[in-house]
Motif scaffolding. Structure first.
Motif, short mmCIF file in Angstrom:
data_model
loop_
_atom_site.label_atom_id
_atom_site.label_comp_id
_atom_site.label_asym_id
_atom_site.label_seq_id
_atom_site.Cartn_x
_atom_site.Cartn_y
_atom_site.Cartn_z
N GLU A 1 0.78 -1.24 0.00
CA GLU A 1 0.00 0.00 0.00
C GLU A 1 0.81 1.29 0.00
O GLU A 1 0.22 2.36 -0.16
CB GLU A 1 -0.94 0.03 1.23
CG GLU A 1 -2.07 -0.96 1.17
CD GLU A 1 -3.18 -0.63 2.15
OE1 GLU A 1 -4.26 -1.21 2.01
OE2 GLU A 1 -2.97 0.22 3.06
N VAL A 2 2.11 1.22 0.16
CA VAL A 2 2.89 2.45 0.32
C VAL A 2 3.63 2.85 -0.95
O VAL A 2 3.41 3.92 -1.50
CB VAL A 2 3.88 2.31 1.50
CG1 VAL A 2 4.69 3.61 1.66
CG2 VAL A 2 3.13 2.01 2.80
N ILE A 3 4.54 2.00 -1.40
CA ILE A 3 5.38 2.38 -2.54
C ILE A 3 4.55 2.54 -3.81
O ILE A 3 3.65 1.77 -4.09
CB ILE A 3 6.51 1.36 -2.77
CG1 ILE A 3 5.97 -0.08 -2.86
CG2 ILE A 3 7.56 1.46 -1.70
CD1 ILE A 3 7.04 -1.11 -3.22
N GLU A 4 4.87 3.58 -4.54
CA GLU A 4 4.24 3.92 -5.82
C GLU A 4 2.75 4.24 -5.70
O GLU A 4 2.08 4.47 -6.68
CB GLU A 4 4.46 2.80 -6.84
CG GLU A 4 5.93 2.54 -7.13
CD GLU A 4 6.14 1.42 -8.13
OE1 GLU A 4 5.30 0.49 -8.18
OE2 GLU A 4 7.14 1.46 -8.88
N LYS A 5 2.24 4.22 -4.45
CA LYS A 5 0.83 4.56 -4.23
C LYS A 5 0.68 5.78 -3.34
O LYS A 5 -0.39 6.38 -3.27
CB LYS A 5 0.07 3.38 -3.62
CG LYS A 5 0.02 2.15 -4.50
CD LYS A 5 -0.83 1.07 -3.84
CE LYS A 5 -0.97 -0.16 -4.71
NZ LYS A 5 0.13 -1.08 -4.61
N THR A 6 1.76 6.14 -2.62
CA THR A 6 1.75 7.30 -1.74
C THR A 6 3.06 8.07 -1.92
O THR A 6 3.98 7.61 -2.60
CB THR A 6 1.61 6.89 -0.26
OG1 THR A 6 2.86 6.30 0.18
CG2 THR A 6 0.48 5.90 -0.06
N GLN B 1 12.60 6.85 -4.70
CA GLN B 1 12.93 7.78 -3.61
C GLN B 1 12.20 7.43 -2.31
O GLN B 1 12.09 8.26 -1.40
CB GLN B 1 12.56 9.22 -4.02
CG GLN B 1 13.28 9.70 -5.26
CD GLN B 1 14.80 9.59 -5.11
OE1 GLN B 1 15.38 10.00 -4.12
NE2 GLN B 1 15.46 9.02 -6.13
N GLN B 2 11.73 6.17 -2.21
CA GLN B 2 11.03 5.75 -1.00
C GLN B 2 11.84 4.67 -0.28
O GLN B 2 12.36 3.73 -0.90
CB GLN B 2 9.63 5.21 -1.35
CG GLN B 2 8.69 6.30 -1.86
CD GLN B 2 7.32 5.74 -2.22
OE1 GLN B 2 7.17 5.01 -3.20
NE2 GLN B 2 6.32 6.09 -1.41
#
Length: 410
Positions: free
Chosen positions: A326-331, A373-374
Motif C-alpha cells: 500500500e505504500v510504494i508507488e501509491k503514496t 525515492q522511498q
C-alpha cells in the motif's frame, strides 16, 4: 502464543523419541572409546533420563496448560521450547553427519575410522549445542546499534540532521521483569540524544499485565522533540482466549494507558505534524496491517488525510508487508519504519550480506530497502518471542540521521 493440538504435540514427541533412538545408537560408537564401564552406563542412563523427562514435560504441560496461571505459562513454554531446541538440533545434526561419515567413509582407514568418525560426529553435535546455549544466555540481550544516514531531496532544511531512534517488538512479557536488562538499552538510546523515538509495535506478547513495573523503565526514554508508537499484531490480544469482549477491551485499554503514562503518542490510523522554523514534516502511524493470516486493522488512507499538505512524511507500520502492498508507488511517504519479523532471531551476517530463513516468508525482513525515492527500514526487534535466544541476529536499536541532499542517496 500459538496453541497446538494434542495430536501435533504427540507427533513432536514421537519425532524427538525416534531421533533420540538413532542418536543413542550412534552414541555407542563414541562411548565404546571409554575404558570405564561405569561412565558408559552413566552416560546411557543420563541420556534416557533427559529424553523421557523432556517428552513427559512437553505432554504434561500441554495437558495442564489451561490450568496454569497466564503469568507463568509463557515462561514455561519458552523455557521448554529453548530446552527442546538446544537438545533436538544438535542431536539431529549429530545423527545426520555421523551417518554420512560412516556410510560414505572412503578417506580413513578402518582403524582410523573407529576413532575419528565418532569424534567428528560428536563434535558436529557439540558445536551447535554450544552455539544455541550462547544464543540463549548471551546474545539474546546483546543489544546492537545499527547506524544509518539517509538523504532526501525534499527533506525541509530545518530538519537536516534529524536524529531518529527506532525500536520494535519488545514483547515485554518475555523479559520476565528483568528491568535492569532493558535499562541497558534505554541508556544506549538516550546516549544517542535522539530528536524522535519511534516504537513500531508488539509491546507485549498478549496481556496488559505483562507491563507491570515497566512504566518506570519506559518513561526514562528521552527525545528532544517527541516519542511515537504504533500497535503490533500481538498488542490486540487476538492470540488469547477471553471470557468476553469486555475483558479483551479492558486489556487493550490498559496498553493504550501505558503509552500515555510513559509519554508516547500512540498513532492509530492518524498523523502528527512537527514544525520547525515554519517548515513541517508529518509522522503517520497505522494500526497493524499484514497479509493473511495477520489482521488488517490499519487504514493508511485515513492516516494520510490530515497530512496531505505536508511534503515529507514518515510512516510507522508494524508489518513490512504493508510497504509493498500500500505504500510504494501509491503514496508519497518518504520513509517507512517497520518491525515484526525479528529477523527470525537467527541468521548469518557476512559483511554487508545477510541471510535468514525468514526471507522466504517476507521479501523485506531486516535492514534498509529502497525503491526510487522511498525507503523502508525493518528493525530486527529488541525482545524475543518463542525461542528464548538470538543467533546471528542481535536485538536492535536503530539510529538514523536524515540529511537534505540535491540527489537522494544513502
Amino acid at each position: 502464543m500459538r496453541s497446538y493440538s494434542i495430536f501435533t504435540i504427540l507427533l513432536l514427541c514421537l519425532l524427538i523419541f525416534l531421533v533420540d533412538i538413532i542418536a543413542f545408537y550412534w552414541l555407542q560408537s563414541v562411548t565404546v572409546l571409554l575404558s570405564s564401564s561405569f561412565f558408559k552406563f552413566l552416560i546411557n542412563i543420563l541420556f534416557w533420563i533427559f529424553t523421557t523427562g523432556l517428552i513427559t514435560a512437553i505432554i504434561v504441560l500441554k495437558i495442564k496448560l489451561d490450568d496454569i496461571n497466564p503469568r507463568r505459562k509463557h515462561m514455561l513454554i519458552s523455557s521448554l521450547y529453548g530446552l527442546t531446541v538446544s537438545s533436538f538440533i544438535p542431536k539431529i545434526l549429530f545423527v545426520i553427519i555421523i551417518s554420512i561419515l560412516f556410510l560414505t567413509n572412503h578417506v580413513f582407514s578402518e582403524k582410523e575410522s573407529i576413532l575419528i568418525i565418532p569424534l567428528l560426529g560428536l563434535f558436529s553435535g557439540f558445536i551447535p549445542f554450544l552455539t544455541i546455549v550462547y544464543a540463549i544466555f548471551k546474545a539474546v540481550y546483546h543489544f546492537k546499534i545499527h547506524r544509518h544516514k539517509i538523504s532526501f531531496k525534499h527533506l525541509p532544511k530545518s530538519f537536516n540532521g534529524l536524529k531518529i531512534v527506532q525500536i520494535s517488538d519488545l514483547h515485554l512479557g518475555s523479559f520476565n521483569y528483568r528491568y535492569k536488562t532493558l535499562e541497558q538499552a534505554v541508556k544506549l538510546i538516550n546516549n544517542l540524544k535522539p530528536d524522535l523515538i519511534f516504537f513500531t509495535g508488539d509491546l507485549v506478547n498478549n496481556y496488559a499485565w505483562e507491563l507491570r513495573g515497566w512504566d518506570k523503565v519506559f518513561v526514562k526514554l528521552t527525545a528532544n522533540i517527541n516519542k511515537y508508537a504504533v500497535l503490533g499484531n500481538h498488542d490486540y490480544g487476538d492470540y488469547s482466549d477471553w471470557e468476553n469482549k469486555v475483558d479483551k477491551q479492558k486489556n487493550f485499554n490498559a496498553i493504550e494507558k501505558f503509552y500515555q503514562n510513559t509519554g508516547f503518542k500512540l498513532l492509530r490510523n492518524t498523523s502528527d505534524t512537527i514544525k520547525i522554523n515554519n517548515e513541517n514534516i508529518s509522522i503517520l502511524g497505522v494500526e497493524n496491517w499484514g497479509n493473511p493470516p495477520f489482521k488488517q486493522y490499519g487504514d493508511l488512507k485515513k492516516a494520510i488525510i490530515s497530512s496531505q499538505d505536508v511534503a515529507f512524511k514518515i510512516l510507522l507500520s508494524h508489518d513490512p508487508s504493508h510497504w509493498q502492498e500500500e505504500v510504494i508507488e501509491k503514496t508519497d511517504v518518504a520513509l517507512t519504519l517497520s518491525g515484526h519479523t525479528h529477523g527470525m532471531q537467527a541468521g548469518i551476517n557476512l559483511g554487508k550480506k545477510q541471510w535468514s530463513p525468514i526471507k522466504y516468508k517476507f521479501k523485506h525482513w531486516a535492514g534498509l530497502y529502497k525503491l526510487e525515492q522511498q525507503y523502508l527500514y525493518v528493525n530486527r526487534g529488541l525482545g524475543w518471542l518463542g525461542f528464548p535466544g538470538r543467533l546471528g541476529m542481535r536485538p536492535e536499536i536503530t539510529f538514523m540521521q536524515l540529511k537534505c541532499s540535491s540527489s537522494a542517496s544513502n
